[in-house]
Design an enzyme around this catalytic site. Structure first.
Site, PDB file in Angstrom:
ATOM      1  N   ASN A   7      12.717  23.488   4.632  1.00 45.70           N
ATOM      2  CA  ASN A   7      13.164  22.624   5.718  1.00 45.70           C
ATOM      3  C   ASN A   7      13.994  23.473   6.676  1.00 45.70           C
ATOM      4  O   ASN A   7      15.147  23.796   6.402  1.00 45.70           O
ATOM      5  CB  ASN A   7      13.998  21.492   5.105  1.00 45.70           C
ATOM      6  N   ARG A  99       9.097  20.537   6.128  1.00 42.53           N
ATOM      7  CA  ARG A  99       9.547  19.407   6.936  1.00 42.53           C
ATOM      8  C   ARG A  99       9.459  19.840   8.401  1.00 42.53           C
ATOM      9  O   ARG A  99      10.064  20.824   8.813  1.00 42.53           O
ATOM     10  CB  ARG A  99      10.996  19.057   6.607  1.00 42.53           C
ATOM     11  N   HIS A 189      14.225  11.100  11.206  1.00 36.18           N
ATOM     12  CA  HIS A 189      14.701  10.792   9.839  1.00 36.18           C
ATOM     13  C   HIS A 189      13.696   9.893   9.117  1.00 36.18           C
ATOM     14  O   HIS A 189      14.062   9.184   8.171  1.00 36.18           O
ATOM     15  CB  HIS A 189      16.051  10.041   9.837  1.00 36.18           C
ATOM     16  N   ARG A 250      26.431  14.645  18.630  1.00 38.50           N
ATOM     17  CA  ARG A 250      25.519  14.046  19.617  1.00 38.50           C
ATOM     18  C   ARG A 250      26.074  12.736  20.151  1.00 38.50           C
ATOM     19  O   ARG A 250      26.681  11.964  19.400  1.00 38.50           O
ATOM     20  CB  ARG A 250      24.143  13.798  18.982  1.00 38.50           C
ATOM     21  N   GLU A 395      14.753  13.279   0.728  1.00 38.60           N
ATOM     22  CA  GLU A 395      13.644  13.642   1.617  1.00 38.60           C
ATOM     23  C   GLU A 395      12.769  14.702   0.962  1.00 38.60           C
ATOM     24  O   GLU A 395      11.556  14.723   1.147  1.00 38.60           O
ATOM     25  CB  GLU A 395      14.194  14.175   2.942  1.00 38.60           C
TER      26      GLU A 395
END
Ligand code: AMP
Length: 436
Positions: A7, A99, A189, A250, A395
């Site tokens: 990832n 990913r 996500h 963010r 994940e």
């Protein structure tokens, strides 16, 4: 069968090696702050606790080489040698799952990587420049090291949102920009939301097709997703992962005039304003303390007003999304908290859930305080009309499972065919019917 999961983030490379026979993680870890003097690697095996070592990693290639040597237990000092798994040979790895953040309008599911997939990921780097490019670089490094002998599969963050209805994914801007540039809400996500919503159904012993779920993935990046009958019908992140609730650095949702206003006043170029909105805003920008929620919490305890405001904003925005998505689904059966903040910072869960008492939602405060450090379980009170869960996201396991699925030639060929059909029909690009 051992699956290696990679990832790649803009300055990180996470890895995990899983034995799929029993879905047991053999080793997992991450190289962090790649490219900076303070880069380090942390990892753990099934037997050994977390180890951390400062090590200068100039780029993703150095991080990748380091991971390879760690898997083989090669050329290291004692900390590494004694705490790794020592594969005999890399050929013990059957496949690699990557990913990939942005699958755009192309990828409804995971895909076995071929030249066509690479071309499309490349094309989409425009929409997720740091992440998709890092992912591609790592795919190329794997090809170089393993040749074509080991299949590689791309699993996309955006796939879970592929079937969102146009009314949820379209923006109110001139339609031509959607057609011309693919501007729409893509959502991110997805792998995490898909995993926790399915876990939730399992815990509830219900068919997911009968459930209305909202899942709150709250970490350094945060997103809220509404899952109706197992499908994502709306989500807080948008065209890029900048939209939604305020995050570590963010800004989250913003009146777009704010952007042009600051640009003009501060005479900024698009790249510079992008940097401000992505890296200097959110919890960090408001509190002036940190992007890390633990640091914000410490500052709140010492009475820092801006840290308090940052927390208040985050919780308030999350509450509003939960309210909006409950209305969008005309009901709610279960609420999920996951990821770094969602799984650990019980105070957010308490504040958020107390504001939802009008819906008949009630948590057990003691249970809530107990669910930390990745522990999955229910935190709702017995009298609550809506179930509330803390579910540790995984994940990596989801990616490993999707990777195995694509190794079956029947599945991968079918996926390729379906993708061609979708492209022919321009699925993912909204086309009004002739009467509209
Ligand atoms: P993630 O992006 O999912 O790794 O989450 C990162 C965020 O989770 C940071 O803001 C951390 O402050 C918070 N976090 C991660 N682990 C913990 C923990 N053990 N206790 C409290 N907060 C945590």
């Amino acid at each position: 069968m051992k699956i290696l999961l990679l990832n790649a983030g803009s300055s990180s490379l996470k890895f995990e090696l899983t034995e799929m026979k029993n879905e047991k993680v053999l080793i997992k870890g991450s190289c962090e702050k790649i490219g900076s003097k303070s880069s380090f690697i942390k990892w753990k095996t099934a037997q050994k606790s977390i180890k951390e070592k400062n090590i200068y990693l100039n780029n993703h290639k150095e991080a990748f080489d380091f991971i390879k040597n760690l898997l083989l237990g090669k050329n290291f000092d004692k900390t590494f040698e004694e705490n790794t798994i020592k594969l005999k040979d890399l050929s013990e790895i059957s496949a690699i799952g990557h990913r990939i953040v942005h699958g755009g309008k192309y990828f409804k599911n995971a895909r076995l990587i071929d030249e066509d997939v690479i071309k499309k990921i490349q094309e989409l780097t425009e929409l997720a420049p740091l992440h998709n490019q890092a992912g591609l670089n790592v795919i190329f490094l794997c090809r170089k090291l393993f040749g074509n002998s080991i299949p590689q599969v791309a699993v996309f963050d955006t796939s879970f949102y592929f079937d969102m209805p146009p009314k949820a994914y379209m923006y109110g801007i001139p339609y031509e920009y959607h057609k011309k540039y693919g501007i729409r809400k893509y959502g991110f996500h997805g792998t995490s939301h898909k995993f926790v919503s399915r876990e939730c159904a399992k815990i509830m012993n219900e068919d997911i097709k009968n459930l209305k779920i909202i899942s709150c993935h709250l970490g350094n990046g945060s997103s809220i997703t509404a899952v109706n009958k197992g499908k994502a019908i709306d989500t807080s992140m948008g065209f890029t992962p900048l939209d939604g609730v305020i995050m570590g650095t963010r800004c989250g949702a913003l009146d777009s005039s704010v952007i042009t206003f600051i640009e003009e006043k501060e005479k900024l170029k698009p790249k510079e304003i992008n940097e401000i909105l992505n890296k200097k805003s959110g919890l960090l920008g408001i509190s002036g303390v940190s992007n890390d929620d633990r640091e914000i919490m410490k500052s709140i305890k010492s009475g820092n007003d801006r840290a308090i405001l940052a927390h208040d904003m985050m919780d308030y925005q999350i509450i509003k999304y939960i309210g909006a998505y409950s209305a969008a689904m005309n009901g709610l059966d279960a609420l999920i908290f996951t990821a770094g903040i969602g799984e650990n910072q019980w105070i957010h869960r308490e504040v958020i859930c107390e504001s939802l008492s009008f819906m008949g939602l009630k948590i057990d405060k003691t249970l809530n305080k107990e669910k930390i450090l990745g522990e999955t379980g229910e935190i709702s009170d017995k009298s609550s009309k809506i179930k509330v869960f803390v579910i540790s996201t995984n994940e990596e396991l989801m990616i490993a499972r999707e990777t195995v699925k694509q190794l079956n030639p029947k599945n991968s060929e079918k996926e390729k065919e379906k993708e061609k059909e979708r492209e022919k029909d321009n699925v993912g690009v909204y086309s009004p019917s002739p009467s509209q």
